[in-house]
Enzyme design. Structure first.
Site, short mmCIF file in Angstrom:
data_model
loop_
_atom_site.label_atom_id
_atom_site.label_comp_id
_atom_site.label_asym_id
_atom_site.label_seq_id
_atom_site.Cartn_x
_atom_site.Cartn_y
_atom_site.Cartn_z
N TYR A 78 44.17 32.82 26.41
CA TYR A 78 45.23 32.15 27.15
C TYR A 78 45.99 31.26 26.19
O TYR A 78 45.46 30.83 25.16
CB TYR A 78 44.62 31.33 28.30
CG TYR A 78 45.62 31.01 29.39
CD1 TYR A 78 46.12 32.02 30.19
CD2 TYR A 78 46.06 29.71 29.59
CE1 TYR A 78 47.04 31.73 31.19
CE2 TYR A 78 46.98 29.41 30.58
CZ TYR A 78 47.46 30.42 31.38
OH TYR A 78 48.39 30.14 32.35
N ASN A 114 50.69 30.19 41.86
CA ASN A 114 51.33 31.48 42.16
C ASN A 114 52.66 31.37 42.89
O ASN A 114 53.65 31.98 42.45
CB ASN A 114 50.36 32.39 42.92
CG ASN A 114 49.20 32.82 42.04
OD1 ASN A 114 49.30 32.77 40.81
ND2 ASN A 114 48.10 33.24 42.63
N ASN A 131 50.15 43.17 44.90
CA ASN A 131 49.10 42.63 45.74
C ASN A 131 48.46 41.38 45.13
O ASN A 131 47.58 40.79 45.73
CB ASN A 131 48.04 43.72 45.97
CG ASN A 131 47.03 43.30 47.00
OD1 ASN A 131 47.40 42.67 47.98
ND2 ASN A 131 45.77 43.64 46.77
N ARG A 164 48.63 49.73 42.56
CA ARG A 164 47.77 50.84 42.13
C ARG A 164 47.29 51.60 43.37
O ARG A 164 47.03 50.99 44.41
CB ARG A 164 46.56 50.30 41.37
CG ARG A 164 46.88 49.78 39.99
CD ARG A 164 45.68 49.14 39.35
NE ARG A 164 45.26 47.95 40.10
CZ ARG A 164 44.22 47.20 39.79
NH1 ARG A 164 43.47 47.50 38.75
NH2 ARG A 164 43.91 46.13 40.51
N GLY A 177 52.34 38.72 33.08
CA GLY A 177 50.94 39.11 32.94
C GLY A 177 50.81 40.46 32.26
O GLY A 177 51.80 41.18 32.09
N MET A 226 47.90 42.88 32.86
CA MET A 226 46.64 43.40 33.42
C MET A 226 46.19 44.70 32.74
O MET A 226 45.01 44.99 32.65
CB MET A 226 46.78 43.66 34.92
CG MET A 226 47.01 42.40 35.75
SD MET A 226 45.55 41.31 35.75
CE MET A 226 46.13 40.02 36.87
N LYS A 276 41.81 36.53 47.52
CA LYS A 276 41.67 35.47 46.52
C LYS A 276 40.38 34.71 46.78
O LYS A 276 40.09 34.34 47.93
CB LYS A 276 42.90 34.57 46.66
CG LYS A 276 42.89 33.25 45.99
CD LYS A 276 43.38 33.22 44.56
CE LYS A 276 44.68 33.91 44.29
NZ LYS A 276 44.88 34.16 42.84
#
Lengths: 373, 373
Positions: free
Chosen positions: B94, B167, B193, B216, B286, B288, B368
Site C-alpha cells: 500500500y 468507499n 459489487n 465477474r 485498484g 484486483m 462487507k
C-alpha cells in the site's frame, strides 16, 4: 507517429471523405477527375491507390491541374518532408485516412503562382504552408483553397518552412498544454532524435526548461549526443543508461521531470513513467516500438501519474485556424531568434522518391528526408 | 485497493512515521509505550508487528489506554469494516504504511466517552468517524486527537456510519472530479459489487447518471444482478458479456461512457477503455487482477483517452479537513434521502476476527465484513 491499431480509423476516414467530397463539390468536379491523367502534364505527384508498403504502392504519376476558381490559390510546391505519419497513413495505420487514390505527404512549403479573384490574403510569390493534413504535398503543383494555406515569412530557410507545421507545432503544444511548467522545470522524452524530439529540445531550451533526452544506443552515439547537446539538450542518455540505478545520481541536480513525452511506448514509456515526479503527466504521441503503453496500478494511484495522448490533427479540430496561425507565428519568432533550427535534412529530388521513402524507415537515419520539386 | 508493487511506500512510510512521532510527542509518550501491554486491560485491539498474511500476523492483544489530554477525545469504537486497503496495508502493499507494531483498520464509527478540557466541538455520546487513514480502528477503545475526528449524525445506521469515510467518499470524488458529467451521461465501471462499486451505482443514480456495471461471472449472477439493479444500476454485465460484439447493441440506447472507474486493471481495464467515448477518462483506484493498466497507443493519440488514478488519502492531503467534512455531510444527506445505503454487511464480533479476515479475501463474498466491539 507509428501506431499499433487504428480504433478511430473508420470514423476519421468518414470525416475526411465528407471533407474531400465537399471540396470537390465546391470546385465543381468529381472524385474520379482526381485520378491520374494519362495525358502529359507538367504536374507530377506521388500517388497511392491502395494502402500498403510505401515502396510498393507509391507511384510517380501525372495529374491534371484543376482550373483556378475565385477562392483558389495555385501553388508551386518547393519542398515537402517524409514524416513518420505520412508513412503510417500510406500503410493505413493512422487515425485519419484519405479517400484513395490520394497524393502522399501532409506537410511542405510552396510558392504562390496565381490567386483566384476573391483571394485577398495571398499574392503571387508568397511562401505558404498547409493548415491541414490530408491534402497531399508530394507533388510539383497544386490548387488549394485559400483557407487551407498559411503564409510564412520568406526569410526563414526552406527546410525550416517545409518542416514547420507538424513537428515543431506538436512539440510546442505538448510542452505548454499539459503541465504548467516554470523555467527550471524538467522534461524527459524518448525518441529524442526524431523531428519532434529535436524541436522539443530547442523549444524547451527557449522556455528555459531542462531536458533529459533518451535515444536508442547506436554506433555513433557520441556524435548524436553532441548534436543534441548543441541543440540545447541538458542530458542525453541511451535507453539502457536510463534503466541503470546510477542514472538517478547523474540526474540528481535536476528536479524530477513533471512532463514526459513518449513517441516509443512499450518498455521505453514504462521507464519514462518511473522517472516522472509525483502528479506528473506522460503525453504519448507515437508508438515506434509497436507496443502499448503500460502503467503499474501503484504509479496511477499512489504516484498520481497522468497518461494522456496528443494528436495535432485533433488539436486543430478543437482550435480555430487563427489559433494555429498564432502558433506558426510563435515558432517563426523562435526561428528568427535562432532558437529553432530545422532538423538535419537530406534533400531528395521528387523523382528519386524511392530513396527518400527507404531512408525514412531505415533505423538510425538521423536526417529528415525532404522531397524537392 | 489491491495493488501490485508500492513505488511510493518508503516515502509515504516516512511521512506517516513523522506524523506518528509528532502525535506521540504531543501526547507525551514514546513509540515503545504503544506496544501491547502484558497487564490485563479493558482495551482489546487487533495488532500486527510485521507485514504479511493477515491471518498470520494479526493478533488480538490488550493495549493500555493513554491518559486523556486537553485536546484528546476518548472514543469507544462501535463498528469497523475490513476493507481491501486494510488487507493491502497489513500485507505491506500500500502507498501508506504505518510504523509497526500498528493497530489494523482505517475506518469505523465510535461513540465519544469523554473529552479533554480544550475540546469544544465534540461531547460524550456523539458518534464520530476518523478523518485520516492509519490511526487503527480495529480496537474496542482509543484516545484520538479532536482534529482527527468528524461527528456524524446518529440517525443513520451503524453500518452506514462505519463504512462512510472511505468507499462512498472515493465513489463521490471519482464521479465529480474527473469529467464534467451531466444528467443522462453514462459511467462504466468494473468490480461493481465492491464497496466503492455499490456506492458508485447509488451516487450516480442520485446524480441522474446512467451506469454500466461489470462484474465477474459467478453461480448466483442473477441474484447479484438483481441486487445491483435494486441499488440503481442501469446495466449489469459480466466481464465475458462486455467482450461480446452484441453488447454494443445492448448498450445502444446509452451515450458512450465518458468516465470509466477501474478497480480491477489488466484485461478488464483494457475492455473499459474500448467502450469509453472519445476524450473520456478512465480512473484507476485498484488492481484486483494484480496486472498493470495497458492502453494501445492509438487509444491515447487518436481517441484522446485520459488515464488517471485516484487515492482518497492523496485527495485528503490536497484538501482541507473542512472540505472532507463537507463531503461527509453531502453523503449523509444522500443517506437521509434514502439514496445511499450501506453495502451488504456481515457483522462479526472483534474476537472472531479470523473469520472476518478470511471472508474479506474469499472470492465472490458479496458482503462487507464489519467488526463489532
Amino acid at each position: 507517429m507509428s501506431v499499433s491499431g487504428g480504433m478511430t480509423g473508420a470514423r476519421a476516414r468518414a470525416i475526411l471523405h465528407a471533407y474531400l467530397v465537399e471540396t470537390w463539390r465546391r470546385r465543381g468536379r468529381t472524385a474520379s477527375s482526381y485520378s491520374a491523367s494519362t495525358e502529359p502534364s507538367k504536374v507530377r505527384a506521388l500517388i497511392y491507390g491502395s494502402h500498403g508498403d510505401p515502396a510498393k504502392v507509391i507511384q510517380l504519376k501525372n495529374l491534371e491541374l484543376t482550373a483556378l476558381e475565385g477562392s483558389d490559390v495555385h501553388v508551386k510546391m518547393l519542398a515537402a518532408p517524409v514524416n513518420p505519419a505520412d508513412i503510417n497513413m500510406i500503410q493505413g495505420n493512422y487515425g485519419l485516412l484519405p479517400k484513395l487514390p490520394a497524393v502522399g505527404g501532409n506537410e511542405g512549403v510552396g510558392q504562390v503562382v496565381a490567386v483566384g479573384s476573391s483571394v485577398s490574403g495571398l499574392k503571387p510569390g508568397d511562401w505558404v504552408i498547409l493548415a491541414n493534413a490530408g491534402l497531399g504535398t508530394w507533388r510539383t503543383e497544386a490548387v488549394f483553397r485559400e483557407e487551407t494555406l498559411i503564409r510564412v515569412p520568406k526569410d526563414i530557410s526552406l527546410q525550416s518552412a517545409a518542416t514547420l507545421s507538424v513537428n515543431p507545432c506538436t512539440a510546442y503544444r505538448m510542452l505548454v498544454d499539459f503541465e504548467q511548467l516554470q523555467p527550471g522545470d524538467c522534461v524527459i522524452q524518448n525518441g529524442s532524435n526524431s523531428g519532434v524530439g529535436q524541436a522539443v529540445i530547442q523549444i524547451a531550451s527557449a522556455l528555459r526548461l531542462k531536458t533529459i533526452n533518451v535515444v536508442r544506443d547506436r554506433p555513433d552515439i557520441q556524435k548524436l549526443t553532441d548534436r543534441l547537446k548543441d541543440l540545447g539538450a541538458d542530458y542525453v542518455l541511451t535507453e539502457e543508461q536510463l534503466r541503470l540505478p546510477e542514472t538517478k545520481t547523474i540526474l540528481k541536480d535536476l528536479p524530477p521531470p513533471r512532463l514526459a513525452l513518449n513517441c516509443v511506448s512499450g518498455k521505453s514509456s514504462t521507464e519514462l513513467l518511473r522517472h516522472l515526479a509525483p502528479g506528473g503527466t506522460m503525453v504519448t504521441y507515437g508508438g515506434m516500438a509497436k507496443q502499448p503503453v503500460t502503467a503499474s496500478v501503484s504509479l496511477l494511484i499512489f504516484k498520481d501519474l497522468k497518461l494522456r495522448g496528443f494528436w495535432l490533427s485533433q488539436w486543430k479540430k478543437n482550435h480555430s485556424t487563427d489559433e494555429f496561425k498564432e502558433l506558426i507565428l510563435t515558432l517563426c519568432d523562435l526561428i528568427h531568434q535562432g532558437q529553432l533550427r530545422a532538423p538535419t535534412c537530406s534533400e531528395v529530388p521528387l523523382q528519386d522518391y524511392q530513396r527518400a521513402l527507404e531512408a525514412s524507415i531505415r533505423p538510425f537515419v538521423s536526417s529528415k528526408q525532404i522531397l524537392t520539386m
